[in-house]
Design a protein around this motif. Structure first.
Motif, PDB file in Angstrom:
ATOM      1  N   VAL A 127      -4.411  -5.395 -10.466  1.00 32.43           N
ATOM      2  CA  VAL A 127      -3.152  -5.922 -11.000  1.00 32.43           C
ATOM      3  C   VAL A 127      -1.974  -5.176 -10.399  1.00 32.43           C
ATOM      4  N   HIS A 128      -2.107  -3.867 -10.300  1.00 37.59           N
ATOM      5  CA  HIS A 128      -1.047  -3.041  -9.699  1.00 37.59           C
ATOM      6  C   HIS A 128      -0.751  -3.511  -8.274  1.00 37.59           C
ATOM      7  N   GLU A 129      -1.794  -3.770  -7.496  1.00 33.07           N
ATOM      8  CA  GLU A 129      -1.588  -4.201  -6.110  1.00 33.07           C
ATOM      9  C   GLU A 129      -0.888  -5.552  -6.053  1.00 33.07           C
ATOM     10  N   VAL A 130      -1.320  -6.484  -6.904  1.00 34.65           N
ATOM     11  CA  VAL A 130      -0.682  -7.803  -6.920  1.00 34.65           C
ATOM     12  C   VAL A 130       0.771  -7.681  -7.376  1.00 34.65           C
ATOM     13  N   ALA A 131       0.999  -6.866  -8.408  1.00 33.59           N
ATOM     14  CA  ALA A 131       2.362  -6.667  -8.919  1.00 33.59           C
ATOM     15  C   ALA A 131       3.268  -6.048  -7.863  1.00 33.59           C
ATOM     16  N   SER A 132       2.694  -5.268  -6.973  1.00 33.17           N
ATOM     17  CA  SER A 132       3.487  -4.646  -5.908  1.00 33.17           C
ATOM     18  C   SER A 132       4.081  -5.701  -4.982  1.00 33.17           C
ATOM     19  N   PHE A 133       3.355  -6.786  -4.783  1.00 34.65           N
ATOM     20  CA  PHE A 133       3.888  -7.896  -3.983  1.00 34.65           C
ATOM     21  C   PHE A 133       5.096  -8.505  -4.688  1.00 34.65           C
TER      22      PHE A 133
ATOM     23  N   GLN B   1     -13.442  -6.779 -18.430  1.00 34.72           N
ATOM     24  CA  GLN B   1     -14.261  -5.580 -18.261  1.00 34.72           C
ATOM     25  C   GLN B   1     -13.800  -4.804 -17.026  1.00 34.72           C
ATOM     26  N   ASN B   2     -14.402  -3.615 -16.834  1.00 37.42           N
ATOM     27  CA  ASN B   2     -14.074  -2.785 -15.674  1.00 37.42           C
ATOM     28  C   ASN B   2     -12.551  -2.609 -15.611  1.00 37.42           C
ATOM     29  N   ARG B   3     -11.980  -2.145 -16.722  1.00 36.91           N
ATOM     30  CA  ARG B   3     -10.527  -2.127 -16.907  1.00 36.91           C
ATOM     31  C   ARG B   3      -9.794  -1.293 -15.848  1.00 36.91           C
ATOM     32  N   GLU B   4     -10.377  -0.188 -15.415  1.00 40.13           N
ATOM     33  CA  GLU B   4      -9.686   0.648 -14.425  1.00 40.13           C
ATOM     34  C   GLU B   4      -9.532  -0.097 -13.102  1.00 40.13           C
ATOM     35  N   ALA B   5     -10.601  -0.738 -12.659  1.00 43.94           N
ATOM     36  CA  ALA B   5     -10.538  -1.510 -11.419  1.00 43.94           C
ATOM     37  C   ALA B   5      -9.598  -2.696 -11.577  1.00 43.94           C
ATOM     38  N   LEU B   6      -9.616  -3.308 -12.751  1.00 42.81           N
ATOM     39  CA  LEU B   6      -8.736  -4.444 -13.011  1.00 42.81           C
ATOM     40  C   LEU B   6      -7.271  -4.005 -12.944  1.00 42.81           C
ATOM     41  N   ALA B   7      -6.976  -2.856 -13.551  1.00 51.18           N
ATOM     42  CA  ALA B   7      -5.602  -2.348 -13.524  1.00 51.18           C
ATOM     43  C   ALA B   7      -5.166  -2.049 -12.090  1.00 51.18           C
ATOM     44  N   ASP B   8      -6.071  -1.524 -11.279  1.00 56.49           N
ATOM     45  CA  ASP B   8      -5.739  -1.232  -9.880  1.00 56.49           C
ATOM     46  C   ASP B   8      -5.436  -2.527  -9.118  1.00 56.49           C
TER      47      ASP B   8
ATOM     48  N   ILE C 151      -8.425  -9.014  -2.914  1.00 55.44           N
ATOM     49  CA  ILE C 151      -7.934  -7.834  -3.638  1.00 55.44           C
ATOM     50  C   ILE C 151      -8.951  -7.397  -4.692  1.00 55.44           C
ATOM     51  N   ALA C 152      -9.555  -8.368  -5.385  1.00 48.06           N
ATOM     52  CA  ALA C 152     -10.578  -8.032  -6.381  1.00 48.06           C
ATOM     53  C   ALA C 152     -11.747  -7.306  -5.717  1.00 48.06           C
ATOM     54  N   ALA C 153     -12.201  -7.818  -4.567  1.00 44.74           N
ATOM     55  CA  ALA C 153     -13.330  -7.207  -3.858  1.00 44.74           C
ATOM     56  C   ALA C 153     -12.977  -5.792  -3.390  1.00 44.74           C
ATOM     57  N   LYS C 154     -11.738  -5.612  -2.953  1.00 46.72           N
ATOM     58  CA  LYS C 154     -11.276  -4.299  -2.483  1.00 46.72           C
ATOM     59  C   LYS C 154     -11.405  -3.243  -3.569  1.00 46.72           C
ATOM     60  N   HIS C 155     -11.217  -3.649  -4.826  1.00 46.12           N
ATOM     61  CA  HIS C 155     -11.261  -2.699  -5.949  1.00 46.12           C
ATOM     62  C   HIS C 155     -12.587  -2.764  -6.711  1.00 46.12           C
ATOM     63  N   GLY C 156     -13.584  -3.426  -6.129  1.00 48.95           N
ATOM     64  CA  GLY C 156     -14.898  -3.488  -6.758  1.00 48.95           C
ATOM     65  C   GLY C 156     -14.895  -4.280  -8.047  1.00 48.95           C
ATOM     66  N   LEU C 157     -14.064  -5.308  -8.083  1.00 47.80           N
ATOM     67  CA  LEU C 157     -13.881  -6.095  -9.298  1.00 47.80           C
ATOM     68  C   LEU C 157     -14.508  -7.476  -9.113  1.00 47.80           C
TER      69      LEU C 157
ATOM     70  N   LYS D   9       4.726  -0.003 -17.675  1.00 47.07           N
ATOM     71  CA  LYS D   9       4.658   0.803 -18.893  1.00 47.07           C
ATOM     72  C   LYS D   9       3.302   0.664 -19.582  1.00 47.07           C
ATOM     73  N   CYS D  10       2.658  -0.469 -19.370  1.00 41.37           N
ATOM     74  CA  CYS D  10       1.327  -0.700 -19.953  1.00 41.37           C
ATOM     75  C   CYS D  10       0.220  -0.255 -19.003  1.00 41.37           C
ATOM     76  N   ASN D  11       0.608   0.493 -17.945  1.00 39.86           N
ATOM     77  CA  ASN D  11      -0.358   0.963 -16.948  1.00 39.86           C
ATOM     78  C   ASN D  11      -1.131  -0.187 -16.314  1.00 39.86           C
ATOM     79  N   PHE D  12      -0.445  -1.320 -16.190  1.00 42.69           N
ATOM     80  CA  PHE D  12      -0.986  -2.515 -15.543  1.00 42.69           C
ATOM     81  C   PHE D  12      -2.228  -3.063 -16.256  1.00 42.69           C
ATOM     82  N   ASN D  13      -2.291  -2.773 -17.556  1.00 48.99           N
ATOM     83  CA  ASN D  13      -3.347  -3.340 -18.392  1.00 48.99           C
ATOM     84  C   ASN D  13      -2.861  -4.680 -18.936  1.00 48.99           C
ATOM     85  N   VAL D  14      -3.314  -5.769 -18.337  1.00 41.47           N
ATOM     86  CA  VAL D  14      -2.829  -7.095 -18.725  1.00 41.47           C
ATOM     87  C   VAL D  14      -3.337  -7.520 -20.101  1.00 41.47           C
ATOM     88  N   PHE D  15      -4.240  -6.725 -20.683  1.00 44.06           N
ATOM     89  CA  PHE D  15      -4.736  -7.034 -22.020  1.00 44.06           C
ATOM     90  C   PHE D  15      -3.964  -6.258 -23.098  1.00 44.06           C
TER      91      PHE D  15
END
Length: 292
Positions: A213-219, A204-211, A189-195, A257-263
């Motif tokens: 996290v969103h995918e994992v959270a969807s599971f 770092q690379n917060r946008e890719a990280l949020a994407d 999943i990290a590789a899929k989002h260039g993370l 609500k935090c836009n999947f920003n785990v930080f």
């Protein structure tokens, strides 16, 4: 000290440990019938003790040794020779009243050992789900057993709720894991989002990280939806056992609500990102409606 006094002290220790380190589930357990609640606190306290092994040691082998001590302790409990530890004493008392499968305790310990010895992130979500099953779902299986509930539907719901819970907690813990150069965001999943793994460790690379996290959270959310879809087939007595679905759902809502920003610091405020009062109200509402 009399046996009854020692047992009360042991159960008091279990309650305090769960309240301190697993507050959302502490609130859930208060909805259980008294005879089941005692067993559930002992089970959850066992989880706290084994989970904190990895948090409290930097030396992997020392942590593994401690977990094997717990394995030997469980063996002793089932052989009716418990060690002088309050959680072991409480579990020994529980086993005198309830039939609990030893395999669930063993699977939890084995999962903790495997996790502690891991040298790389999980390759796929299948690995993350297996870890969540063996550390979160097993607690619900044990509690269902303590409640005397034998139901395939309840077991299926417990499996999905445990996976949703485990995945959510692993995501929320990303900053702490990253500080130890660990992550549970799968490599694929990290590789899929260039993370990169370094991006995760450093936040770092917060946008890719949020994407990612969103995918994992969807599971996790899919597991929760599946579990709740089984509500009509689950015995009424199992509903309060399955209330941990409520904090699992609220944590996923907080992530969104935090836009999947785990930080985002809001994730660690209150309980699962919401106020303790709101958590209690949500649990009471679900219990009253016969929902989880």
């Amino acid at each position: 000290m009399t046996n009854s006094a020692a047992a009360r002290q042991a159960f008091s220790y279990c309650v305090q440990q769960v309240r301190r380190y697993d507050y959302s589930n502490y609130l859930c357990l208060l909805h259980l019938p008294p005879e089941v609640r005692r067993a559930a606190f002992a089970i959850r306290a066992f989880n706290v003790e084994t989970a904190r092994v990895g948090d409290n040691t930097r030396e992997i082998q020392l942590g593994v040794m401690r977990l094997f001590w717990w394995k030997d302790t469980v063996d002793g409990i089932y052989k009716k020779t418990p060690v002088e530890h309050p959680v072991a004493q409480a579990l020994s008392s529980v086993l005198a009243e309830h039939r609990l499968s030893k395999q669930w305790f063993s699977r939890l310990i084995e999962a903790r050992v495997t996790d502690l010895e891991a040298t790389a992130p999980p390759v796929s979500m299948a690995e993350v789900e297996r870890y969540a099953e063996n550390t979160a779902s097993v607690l619900l299986y044990l509690t269902l057993e303590a409640a005397g509930i034998r139901s395939t539907a309840a077991d299926h719901a417990a499996s999905h709720i445990g996976k949703a819970t485990g995945i959510g907690l692993l995501l929320r813990g990303t900053p702490v894991h990253g500080s130890r150069r660990r992550t549970y965001i799968p490599i694929d999943i990290a590789a899929k989002h260039g993370l990169s793994q370094e991006d995760i460790y450093r936040g770092q690379n917060r946008e890719a990280l949020a994407d990612a996290v969103h995918e994992v959270a969807s599971f996790a959310n899919a597991h929760l939806v599946h579990a709740r879809g089984l509500t009509s087939t689950v015995p009424k007595g199992a509903v309060t056992v399955l209330l941990p679905a409520v904090p699992a759902g609220l944590l996923l809502q907080s992530l969104e609500k935090c836009n999947f920003n785990v930080f985002d610091s809001r994730l660690n405020s209150g309980v699962c990102g919401v106020s303790p009062l709101w958590m209690q109200l949500q649990q009471r509402w679900h219990a009253y409606r016969g929902l989880y």
